[in-house]
Write an enzyme that holds these catalytic residues in place. Structure first.
Site, PDB file in Angstrom:
ATOM      1  N   LYS A   1      -1.902 -17.335   6.273  1.00  0.00           N
ATOM      2  CA  LYS A   1      -1.167 -16.605   7.312  1.00  0.00           C
ATOM      3  C   LYS A   1      -0.432 -17.491   8.329  1.00  0.00           C
ATOM      4  O   LYS A   1       0.694 -17.866   8.074  1.00  0.00           O
ATOM      5  CB  LYS A   1      -2.106 -15.598   7.970  1.00  0.00           C
TER       6      LYS A   1
ATOM      7  N   ASP B   1     -13.704 -17.297   5.424  1.00  0.00           N
ATOM      8  CA  ASP B   1     -12.321 -16.912   5.199  1.00  0.00           C
ATOM      9  C   ASP B   1     -11.647 -16.827   6.565  1.00  0.00           C
ATOM     10  O   ASP B   1     -11.804 -15.834   7.270  1.00  0.00           O
ATOM     11  CB  ASP B   1     -12.282 -15.581   4.439  1.00  0.00           C
TER      12      ASP B   1
ATOM     13  N   TYR C   1     -12.467  -8.011   4.667  1.00  0.00           N
ATOM     14  CA  TYR C   1     -11.246  -7.987   3.856  1.00  0.00           C
ATOM     15  C   TYR C   1     -10.940  -9.413   3.411  1.00  0.00           C
ATOM     16  O   TYR C   1     -10.924 -10.326   4.231  1.00  0.00           O
ATOM     17  CB  TYR C   1     -10.052  -7.424   4.638  1.00  0.00           C
TER      18      TYR C   1
ATOM     19  N   TYR D   1       0.819  -1.210   0.000  1.00  0.00           N
ATOM     20  CA  TYR D   1       0.000   0.000   0.000  1.00  0.00           C
ATOM     21  C   TYR D   1       0.855   1.264   0.000  1.00  0.00           C
ATOM     22  O   TYR D   1       0.506   2.261   0.621  1.00  0.00           O
ATOM     23  CB  TYR D   1      -0.965  -0.015   1.197  1.00  0.00           C
TER      24      TYR D   1
HETATM   25  C1  LIG Z   1      -4.511 -11.500   4.721  1.00  0.00           C
HETATM   26  C2  LIG Z   1      -5.856 -11.962   4.344  1.00  0.00           C
HETATM   27  C3  LIG Z   1      -6.142 -12.389   3.024  1.00  0.00           C
HETATM   28  C4  LIG Z   1      -5.124 -12.318   1.909  1.00  0.00           C
HETATM   29  O1  LIG Z   1      -4.028 -13.138   2.133  1.00  0.00           O
HETATM   30  P1  LIG Z   1      -2.638 -12.840   1.356  1.00  0.00           P
HETATM   31  O2  LIG Z   1      -1.756 -13.963   1.775  1.00  0.00           O
HETATM   32  O3  LIG Z   1      -2.177 -11.505   1.853  1.00  0.00           O
HETATM   33  O4  LIG Z   1      -2.950 -12.827  -0.094  1.00  0.00           O
HETATM   34  C5  LIG Z   1      -7.413 -12.840   2.761  1.00  0.00           C
HETATM   35  N1  LIG Z   1      -8.359 -12.883   3.717  1.00  0.00           N
HETATM   36  C6  LIG Z   1      -8.117 -12.505   4.979  1.00  0.00           C
HETATM   37  C7  LIG Z   1      -9.197 -12.613   6.001  1.00  0.00           C
HETATM   38  C8  LIG Z   1      -6.868 -12.013   5.334  1.00  0.00           C
HETATM   39  O5  LIG Z   1      -6.639 -11.596   6.588  1.00  0.00           O
END
Ligand SMILES: *Cc1c(COP(=O)(O)O)cnc(C)c1O
Length: 443
Positions: A293, A264, A163, A31
């Site tokens: 993550k 997610d 997000y 960013y």
């Molecule tokens: C970080 C994140 C993503 C994207 O993951 P990247 O490895 O950065 O592409 C998608 N969804 C959630 C909830 C996230 O926290």
């Protein structure tokens, strides 16, 4: 002999000034503008919960990491068990393609993920980043409907404040304001947005919210492939928490209206919110779950999309009976090996107690912050602590104030927040809370 026209690359480490000049001239940061306007801290090494800086900041050459490198480094840095897992795998192979070949690290990882996630999730697609896992999750849902004779079901529904990543389809379900959708008219797919769920992990279900969600789904069920949300904790969209009751609501409504449900859990997975997966707070299983993550303990980049047998069967009955996706580095053995070691390490200890201990430390340490001027809200859940201001945070001032306390924080928008490694000791948790407080005052 001709002299090189430019100075040769130094054999050893770059002098910090050179490194920063090159960084500014050439390197895009998350960013960030180009050239960069803020000077990043140069990290020389990391060990335990500490980042060692090449050049001291505010007199500190070490900072306690309050961010776990964006939710990932749950066991801290340089953990001997994780280091060994990478070294051991490196001695066998660092990578082979996954088309037509397979290997133990990836197979063990997939089986382990199936074992520890809610029961109906049976099949695993490994990818190299969270955003791609979300892409794959969406593709699974759309292709399921396509394959089962309902190709018109291709839109997604989500609630605001979310997000899901930075590639285009994940962007389309990020919060329209936070994700700056106005810049992308005609480019982003047009998804459906419900209001953000009422805030508060302990809040009771708002019947009116549920009724309006039901109406929205009823009206659009014919075109909806799936509902996608971050369960319990909305991360980079604004760090809001909601009650697990809303997940049970989503499960019920999705079943009633014939719509798939995607969780997610890229940020929430592997214990962060106090449950192994945030879905476990609700006792609800989605049809598709995304992980990332913390999956590799923050060592290497790997993510996963898991789905039910029903989705896999549906896709496999279609005119194109395959999931048409295949990243070059799919199933990367190094990443899979360290993911296996990280999951073993997590589940081999009383991780709930550690997360609870950090939760208590953050609650105690942030208890007085709500009363400070400029602070709108303070909230803590699991190993996550959030201070929301009533104004946009002054990033430079807040980051510097945290560094003065010996802590690395990366505030954004109106938020100063922390999600420390689970191995952070009590004194360091207290230090992090003090730094969050200082950053909130300064920012
Ligand atoms: C970080 C994140 C993503 C994207 O993951 P990247 O490895 O950065 O592409 C998608 N969804 C959630 C909830 C996230 O926290």
């Amino acid at each position: 002999m001709a002299q090189p026209s430019a100075p040769a690359r130094p054999a050893g480490a770059l002098p910090t000034d050179t490194l920063l000049a090159l960084d500014r001239a050439h390197v895009w940061h998350p960013y960030g503008p180009m050239p960069g306007t803020a000077t990043p801290y140069v990290v020389e090494s990391a060990s335990g919960v500490r980042l060692k800086l090449a050049r001291p900041v505010e007199g500190r050459d070490e900072l306690v990491d309050g961010m776990s490198s964006w939710w990932a480094a749950i066991h801290g840095y340089g953990h001997p068990v994780l280091d060994d897992a990478v070294r051991g795998q490196l001695g066998r192979m660092s990578h082979v393609m996954f088309g037509g070949l397979t290997h133990e690290p990836a197979v063990r990882l997939a089986a382990r993920l199936v074992e520890i996630t809610p029961e109906p999730l049976q099949h695993v697609f490994l990818s190299d980043s969270g955003s791609v896992a979300v892409e794959v999750a969406m593709k699974m849902c759309l292709q399921y409907w396509q394959s089962t004779g309902r190709p018109e079901k291709r839109r997604l529904l989500t609630w605001r404040g979310g997000y899901h990543g930075d590639t285009f389809h994940p962007m389309s379900v990020c919060d329209p304001q936070g994700g700056m959708h106005h810049l992308w008219g005609g480019v982003l797919p047009d998804q459906l947005f419900a209001p953000q769920p009422p805030a508060g992990f302990d809040a009771p279900l708002d019947a009116e919210y549920a009724a309006r969600f039901d109406e929205l789904m009823e009206r659009h069920a014919g075109e909806l492939a799936a509902v996608i949300v971050e369960p319990v904790v909305q991360g980079a969209g604004g760090m809001q928490f909601h009650s697990p009751a809303y997940l049970r609501m989503l499960r019920e409504l999705c079943d009633r209206h014939g719509v798939l449900l995607v969780f997610d859990e890229i940020a929430t997975g592997f214990g962060r919110s106090g449950a192994l997966f945030a879905a476990d707070h609700a006792g609800v299983s989605p049809d598709v779950m995304c992980l990332g993550k913390a999956m590799t303990g923050g060592y290497l980049t790997m993510a996963a999309a898991l789905c039910t047998g029903e989705i896999a069967d549906g896709i496999s009955r279609g005119e194109m009976p395959v999931l048409a996706h295949g990243p070059t580095f799919m199933g990367n053995p190094l990443a899979a090996a360290v993911a296996n070691a990280s999951i073993d390490l997590l589940l081999g200890q009383d991780w709930q107690t550690e997360v609870k201990r950090i939760e208590t430390g953050l609650r105690d340490g942030l208890a007085d912050v709500a009363a400070l001027p400029g602070v709108r809200d303070v909230r803590v859940l699991g190993a996550i602590g959030v201070v929301q201001l009533d104004h946009p945070v002054d990033m430079a001032a807040a980051t510097t104030a945290a560094a003065r306390e010996g802590v690395w924080l990366r505030p954004f928008r109106d938020l100063v927040y922390t999600m420390p490694p689970f191995v952070t000791g009590d004194e360091d948790v207290a230090r992090i809370a003090a730094a969050v407080t200082a950053a909130a005052v300064a920012g």
